[in-house]
Design a protein around this motif. Structure first.
Motif, PDB file in Angstrom:
ATOM      1  N   MET A  47      -1.919 -11.105  -0.240  1.00 57.26           N
ATOM      2  CA  MET A  47      -0.438  -9.260   0.082  1.00 57.26           C
ATOM      3  C   MET A  47      -0.894  -8.005  -0.956  1.00 57.26           C
ATOM      4  O   MET A  47      -0.764  -7.156  -0.476  1.00 57.26           O
ATOM      5  N   ALA A  48      -0.797  -8.943  -1.855  1.00 59.00           N
ATOM      6  CA  ALA A  48      -1.307  -7.283  -3.153  1.00 59.00           C
ATOM      7  C   ALA A  48      -2.889  -7.049  -3.108  1.00 59.00           C
ATOM      8  O   ALA A  48      -3.334  -5.626  -3.384  1.00 59.00           O
ATOM      9  N   TYR A  49      -3.822  -7.795  -2.962  1.00 57.66           N
ATOM     10  CA  TYR A  49      -4.903  -7.639  -3.456  1.00 57.66           C
ATOM     11  C   TYR A  49      -5.648  -6.537  -1.593  1.00 57.66           C
ATOM     12  O   TYR A  49      -5.770  -5.796  -2.138  1.00 57.66           O
ATOM     13  N   TYR A  50      -5.074  -7.084  -0.585  1.00 59.07           N
ATOM     14  CA  TYR A  50      -4.979  -6.390   0.168  1.00 59.07           C
ATOM     15  C   TYR A  50      -4.072  -5.045   0.862  1.00 59.07           C
ATOM     16  O   TYR A  50      -5.070  -3.716   0.641  1.00 59.07           O
ATOM     17  N   GLY A  51      -3.465  -5.431  -0.071  1.00 56.76           N
ATOM     18  CA  GLY A  51      -2.147  -3.830   0.352  1.00 56.76           C
ATOM     19  C   GLY A  51      -3.423  -3.288  -1.076  1.00 56.76           C
ATOM     20  O   GLY A  51      -2.719  -1.810  -1.245  1.00 56.76           O
ATOM     21  N   ILE A  52      -3.946  -2.867  -1.799  1.00 58.66           N
ATOM     22  CA  ILE A  52      -4.639  -2.413  -2.944  1.00 58.66           C
ATOM     23  C   ILE A  52      -5.661  -2.113  -2.069  1.00 58.66           C
ATOM     24  O   ILE A  52      -5.768  -0.463  -2.530  1.00 58.66           O
ATOM     25  N   ILE A  53      -6.181  -2.767  -1.871  1.00 58.39           N
ATOM     26  CA  ILE A  53      -7.810  -2.021  -0.660  1.00 58.39           C
ATOM     27  C   ILE A  53      -7.446  -0.627   0.252  1.00 58.39           C
ATOM     28  O   ILE A  53      -7.549  -0.075   0.440  1.00 58.39           O
ATOM     29  N   LYS A  54      -6.306  -1.217   0.930  1.00 60.04           N
ATOM     30  CA  LYS A  54      -5.307  -0.344   2.204  1.00 60.04           C
ATOM     31  C   LYS A  54      -5.743   0.825   1.232  1.00 60.04           C
ATOM     32  O   LYS A  54      -5.511   2.040   1.711  1.00 60.04           O
ATOM     33  N   ALA A  55      -4.774   1.178   0.088  1.00 59.86           N
ATOM     34  CA  ALA A  55      -4.539   2.137  -0.349  1.00 59.86           C
ATOM     35  C   ALA A  55      -5.650   2.860  -1.182  1.00 59.86           C
ATOM     36  O   ALA A  55      -5.751   4.331  -1.191  1.00 59.86           O
ATOM     37  N   GLY A  56      -6.989   2.592  -1.099  1.00 61.29           N
ATOM     38  CA  GLY A  56      -8.001   2.569  -0.940  1.00 61.29           C
ATOM     39  C   GLY A  56      -8.577   2.657  -2.212  1.00 61.29           C
ATOM     40  O   GLY A  56      -9.217   3.362  -3.064  1.00 61.29           O
ATOM     41  N   ALA A  57      -7.616   2.295  -3.713  1.00 61.92           N
ATOM     42  CA  ALA A  57      -8.017   1.565  -4.285  1.00 61.92           C
ATOM     43  C   ALA A  57      -9.148   0.406  -4.885  1.00 61.92           C
ATOM     44  O   ALA A  57      -8.880  -0.167  -3.887  1.00 61.92           O
ATOM     45  N   VAL A  58      -9.352   0.313  -6.164  1.00 68.12           N
ATOM     46  CA  VAL A  58      -9.958  -0.786  -6.877  1.00 68.12           C
ATOM     47  C   VAL A  58      -9.084  -1.871  -7.176  1.00 68.12           C
ATOM     48  O   VAL A  58      -8.686  -1.993  -8.135  1.00 68.12           O
ATOM     49  N   VAL A  59      -9.744  -3.477  -6.842  1.00 69.67           N
ATOM     50  CA  VAL A  59      -8.690  -4.311  -7.375  1.00 69.67           C
ATOM     51  C   VAL A  59      -9.514  -4.766  -8.271  1.00 69.67           C
ATOM     52  O   VAL A  59     -10.959  -5.118  -7.891  1.00 69.67           O
ATOM     53  N   VAL A  60      -8.706  -4.802  -9.210  1.00 74.14           N
ATOM     54  CA  VAL A  60      -9.213  -5.610 -10.719  1.00 74.14           C
ATOM     55  C   VAL A  60      -8.488  -6.585 -11.304  1.00 74.14           C
ATOM     56  O   VAL A  60      -7.612  -7.161 -11.481  1.00 74.14           O
ATOM     57  N   THR A  61      -9.271  -8.044 -10.163  1.00 73.93           N
ATOM     58  CA  THR A  61      -8.471  -9.660 -10.360  1.00 73.93           C
ATOM     59  C   THR A  61      -9.201  -9.844 -12.486  1.00 73.93           C
ATOM     60  O   THR A  61      -9.898  -9.797 -12.688  1.00 73.93           O
ATOM     61  N   LEU A  62      -7.167 -10.240 -12.772  1.00 74.99           N
ATOM     62  CA  LEU A  62      -7.704 -10.881 -14.246  1.00 74.99           C
ATOM     63  C   LEU A  62      -7.686 -12.588 -14.369  1.00 74.99           C
ATOM     64  O   LEU A  62      -6.359 -12.330 -13.452  1.00 74.99           O
ATOM     65  N   ASN A  63      -8.167 -13.021 -14.915  1.00 74.20           N
ATOM     66  CA  ASN A  63      -7.627 -14.397 -15.240  1.00 74.20           C
ATOM     67  C   ASN A  63      -6.515 -14.594 -15.390  1.00 74.20           C
ATOM     68  O   ASN A  63      -5.950 -13.962 -16.799  1.00 74.20           O
ATOM     69  N   VAL A  64      -5.895 -15.567 -14.918  1.00 76.46           N
ATOM     70  CA  VAL A  64      -4.289 -15.429 -15.505  1.00 76.46           C
ATOM     71  C   VAL A  64      -3.822 -16.193 -16.962  1.00 76.46           C
ATOM     72  O   VAL A  64      -2.735 -16.398 -17.300  1.00 76.46           O
ATOM     73  N   LEU A  65      -5.056 -16.806 -17.225  1.00 79.87           N
ATOM     74  CA  LEU A  65      -4.629 -17.330 -18.598  1.00 79.87           C
ATOM     75  C   LEU A  65      -5.080 -16.761 -19.877  1.00 79.87           C
ATOM     76  O   LEU A  65      -5.102 -16.764 -20.861  1.00 79.87           O
ATOM     77  N   LEU A  66      -5.578 -15.355 -19.348  1.00 83.80           N
ATOM     78  CA  LEU A  66      -5.851 -14.158 -20.905  1.00 83.80           C
ATOM     79  C   LEU A  66      -4.998 -14.313 -21.741  1.00 83.80           C
ATOM     80  O   LEU A  66      -3.282 -14.110 -21.323  1.00 83.80           O
ATOM     81  N   LYS A  67      -4.802 -14.088 -22.937  1.00 80.43           N
ATOM     82  CA  LYS A  67      -4.147 -13.577 -24.198  1.00 80.43           C
ATOM     83  C   LYS A  67      -3.265 -12.165 -24.223  1.00 80.43           C
ATOM     84  O   LYS A  67      -4.257 -11.139 -23.239  1.00 80.43           O
ATOM     85  N   PRO A  68      -1.966 -11.301 -24.349  1.00 77.56           N
ATOM     86  CA  PRO A  68      -1.964  -9.987 -24.331  1.00 77.56           C
ATOM     87  C   PRO A  68      -3.222  -9.312 -24.970  1.00 77.56           C
ATOM     88  O   PRO A  68      -3.682  -8.654 -24.111  1.00 77.56           O
ATOM     89  N   GLN A  76       9.531   0.015   2.759  1.00 75.48           N
ATOM     90  CA  GLN A  76       8.355   0.325   2.514  1.00 75.48           C
ATOM     91  C   GLN A  76       8.335   0.046   4.247  1.00 75.48           C
ATOM     92  O   GLN A  76       8.408  -0.875   4.607  1.00 75.48           O
ATOM     93  N   PRO A  77       7.804   0.711   4.891  1.00 75.68           N
ATOM     94  CA  PRO A  77       6.784   0.464   6.103  1.00 75.68           C
ATOM     95  C   PRO A  77       6.518  -0.430   6.506  1.00 75.68           C
ATOM     96  O   PRO A  77       5.592  -0.034   5.210  1.00 75.68           O
ATOM     97  N   ALA A  79       0.369  -1.390   0.253  1.00 78.13           N
ATOM     98  CA  ALA A  79       0.144  -0.216   0.087  1.00 78.13           C
ATOM     99  C   ALA A  79       1.612   1.127  -0.183  1.00 78.13           C
ATOM    100  O   ALA A  79       0.667   2.731  -0.806  1.00 78.13           O
ATOM    101  N   ASN A  80       1.918   1.156   0.653  1.00 81.21           N
ATOM    102  CA  ASN A  80       2.987   2.274   0.556  1.00 81.21           C
ATOM    103  C   ASN A  80       3.619   2.818  -0.822  1.00 81.21           C
ATOM    104  O   ASN A  80       3.274   3.424  -1.118  1.00 81.21           O
ATOM    105  N   GLY A  81       3.752   1.402  -1.425  1.00 86.21           N
ATOM    106  CA  GLY A  81       4.650   1.513  -2.536  1.00 86.21           C
ATOM    107  C   GLY A  81       3.767   2.092  -3.701  1.00 86.21           C
ATOM    108  O   GLY A  81       4.138   2.940  -4.428  1.00 86.21           O
ATOM    109  N   LEU A  82       2.437   1.671  -3.550  1.00 91.31           N
ATOM    110  CA  LEU A  82       1.463   2.470  -4.539  1.00 91.31           C
ATOM    111  C   LEU A  82       0.940   3.185  -4.658  1.00 91.31           C
ATOM    112  O   LEU A  82       1.226   4.745  -5.375  1.00 91.31           O
ATOM    113  N   VAL A  83       0.938   3.676  -3.003  1.00 91.01           N
ATOM    114  CA  VAL A  83       0.476   5.198  -2.487  1.00 91.01           C
ATOM    115  C   VAL A  83       1.592   6.366  -2.884  1.00 91.01           C
ATOM    116  O   VAL A  83       1.814   7.659  -3.450  1.00 91.01           O
ATOM    117  N   ASN A  84       3.214   5.903  -3.140  1.00 88.90           N
ATOM    118  CA  ASN A  84       4.330   6.594  -2.992  1.00 88.90           C
ATOM    119  C   ASN A  84       4.194   7.080  -5.191  1.00 88.90           C
ATOM    120  O   ASN A  84       5.231   7.603  -5.561  1.00 88.90           O
TER     121      ASN A  84
END
Length: 529
Positions: free
Chosen positions: A74-95, A164-165, A48-53
């Motif tokens: 870790m990333a999921y809750y970190g994004i939410i802690k920063a106040g952002a919205v998590v957009v989770t993507l299927n890992v099998l998606l092509k470019p 980051q703290p 979260a600290n890294g994203l805010v920075n």
């Protein structure tokens, strides 16, 4: 006049409360690594600290593509802690597909696992990132956080977290603020992003947690181990498993890929108490255990509950699994748009094979006609849902939202039947209904009966084009080992079991059926084959 403060409610309370009260309790297991609630919370804080920075602000969208690894929560809750919205993507998606999701969601940053030689997620993510100009930051999650980035022009998650703290004053969102955007499968067009609020997700997690609590260990020192094999980018694993069970203070043991033998080993190693799968996974465990003479006793000693979703469970598979593992299978039903669970079996009430339980607390379900009027009990109708779990709407799609949410109900597109006790049966999707010579044929009914044939291991029924009838009925069948039933024999058997307009005229035998990352049979691929 008394001024009332706006209601705040945040998903981060799921881990923060346990980090304060039971910091040393194990939150996540991955192979031989263990992370406590305190460590999980601290690492989410560093992210979260890294994203805010980087300039990420409350309300910004951050995409996350990561398999079932500790980095996901870790990333999921970190994004939410920063106040952002998590957009989770299927890992099998092509470019091309990743780029669509990044652009459609207006993601400002993209956290993407580096992947493997077989699935180079990082490289594909970079290709997509380069075509999504509004996405400003590509952050590659490496298996070793100290590794340099394998992608030119990107930073690693380790670099984002560096210095980051481990503390962070999490953003305090309003209850109706969007927390997560889940993209639908796109079976009826381009994928749409379902916006789920903090209230949607927390209420659903709480109700699901309470539903299974009576068969799990309770109390401050209780240790419950939950195995997650469904992908965390998907609503069921993310919400009904990760969020609901971390809320309960349970331990998650993560597996990035479903392999029947490995799953049975992890169940034994970690003394798993609760596992959720889709019917094809239950089918695979049964056959692997039988074919390899696996000793089920140590697994059955700890396993208290199994649940199934994603598709109706064949009655024969349910009975076999419950008999072999000595555990009840609870069935549920829901969609990304319903956060996701809408109905589930209740522990204190009997299951009814072929149903997906009753509506959750605070959720209403009806089966309706084309005018949104409830159909008589026991008759088919479209499943409509309303309650605390229903999404805010589809991101940037007011017309699609209005169509799906008309008359105060979310229209699922599924065909269901409610009985006198409120148990819901899912018959089919509207789009999967076969119209043969003016008669409506529901594949689910045929599949359920065909699964009782002694030679049939797995079956999927689809409609194929027919010049005379519009559509003809075709069954794709996986035979049981050693069985040599012919197409002619199976069609003749079906002719005896179904009305003349229903039985499949064509049968094609396959060694396996194509499935999605979540284990659902991909009927669209079968139709195109």
């Amino acid at each position: 006049m008394i001024a009332h403060a706006a209601t705040t409610l945040s998903m981060v309370s799921i881990i923060e409360d346990h980090a304060r009260k039971r910091s040393d309790r194990t939150a996540v297991i991955y192979n031989d690594r263990r992370f406590s609630y305190g460590q999980l919370n601290a690492m989410a804080n560093m992210i979260a600290n890294g994203l805010v920075n980087l300039g990420i602000k409350p309300g910004d969208h951050v995409a996350l593509s990561c398999p079932n690894l500790p980095y996901f929560p870790m990333a999921y809750y970190g994004i939410i802690k920063a106040g952002a919205v998590v957009v989770t993507l299927n890992v099998l998606l092509k470019p091309r597909e990743i780029a669509y999701h990044l652009q459609d969601s207006e993601a400002k940053a993209f956290l993407c696992f580096e992947g493997t030689a077989e699935l180079p997620m990082g490289q594909m993510g970079k290709t997509a990132f380069d075509t999504a100009p509004q996405c400003e930051h590509l952050i590659v999650i490496t298996a070793n956080p100290a590794s340099p980035t394998p992608i030119e022009g990107a930073r690693t998650l380790g670099q984002l977290m560096h210095n980051q703290p481990p503390t962070f004053a999490a953003h305090a969102p309003q209850a109706d603020d969007t927390a997560v955007i889940l993209y639908t499968s796109g079976t009826t067009g381009q994928p749409k992003g379902a916006e789920l609020s903090h209230m949607n997700l927390l209420m659903n997690a709480m109700v699901v947690r309470d539903l299974v609590a009576t068969v799990m260990e309770t109390g401050a020192d209780a240790e419950n181990v939950v195995l997650i094999t469904l992908p965390l980018f998907h609503a069921t694993a993310q919400q009904a498993q990760m969020n609901a069970n971390l809320l309960a203070g349970a331990t998650l043991t993560l597996m990035p890929r479903f392999e029947a033998g490995a799953v049975l080993e992890v169940m034994k190693r970690d003394k798993v108490n609760f596992w959720t799968g889709v019917p094809t996974m239950f089918h695979a465990l049964l056959h692997y255990a039988a074919a390899n003479d696996i000793d089920i006793a140590p697994i059955a000693a700890s396993l208290r509950l199994a649940s199934s979703g994603g598709a109706p469970m064949p009655v024969d598979v349910m009975k076999q699994f419950e008999g072999m593992f000595g555990v009840r299978i609870m069935e549920g039903y829901g969609l990304s748009e319903t956060a996701p669970v809408a109905s589930f079996n209740h522990v204190d009430k009997p299951s009814k094979p072929g149903t997906v339980g009753q509506a959750l607390w605070g959720v209403d379900i009806i089966c309706a006609d084309d005018n949104d009027r409830p159909v008589p009990m026991g008759e088919r109708g479209e499943v409509l849902i309303r309650g605390h779990n229903v999404m805010k709407g589809y991101y940037k799609r007011p017309e699609a939202t209005a169509e799906a949410m008309r008359n105060g109900w979310f229209h699922t597109g599924d065909i269901g039947i409610l009985d006198e006790e409120g148990y819901l049966s899912i018959v089919d999707r509207k789009k999967d209904m076969i119209l043969r010579g003016g008669y409506s044929v529901y594949p689910r009914e045929l599949e359920e009966v065909m699964m009782t044939h002694p030679s049939v291991s797995l079956v999927a029924v689809v409609g194929i084009p027919d010049e005379k009838l519009g559509e003809e009925i075709k069954a794709f069948v996986v035979r049981k080992a050693g069985m040599e039933t012919t197409e002619k024999e199976l069609v003749a058997w079906c002719k005896e079991e179904f009305a003349a307009y229903k039985y499949p005229r064509h049968v094609e035998f396959r060694d396996h059926l194509p499935t999605s990352a979540t284990g659902k049979v991909l009927k669209r691929e079968l139709r195109q084959s």
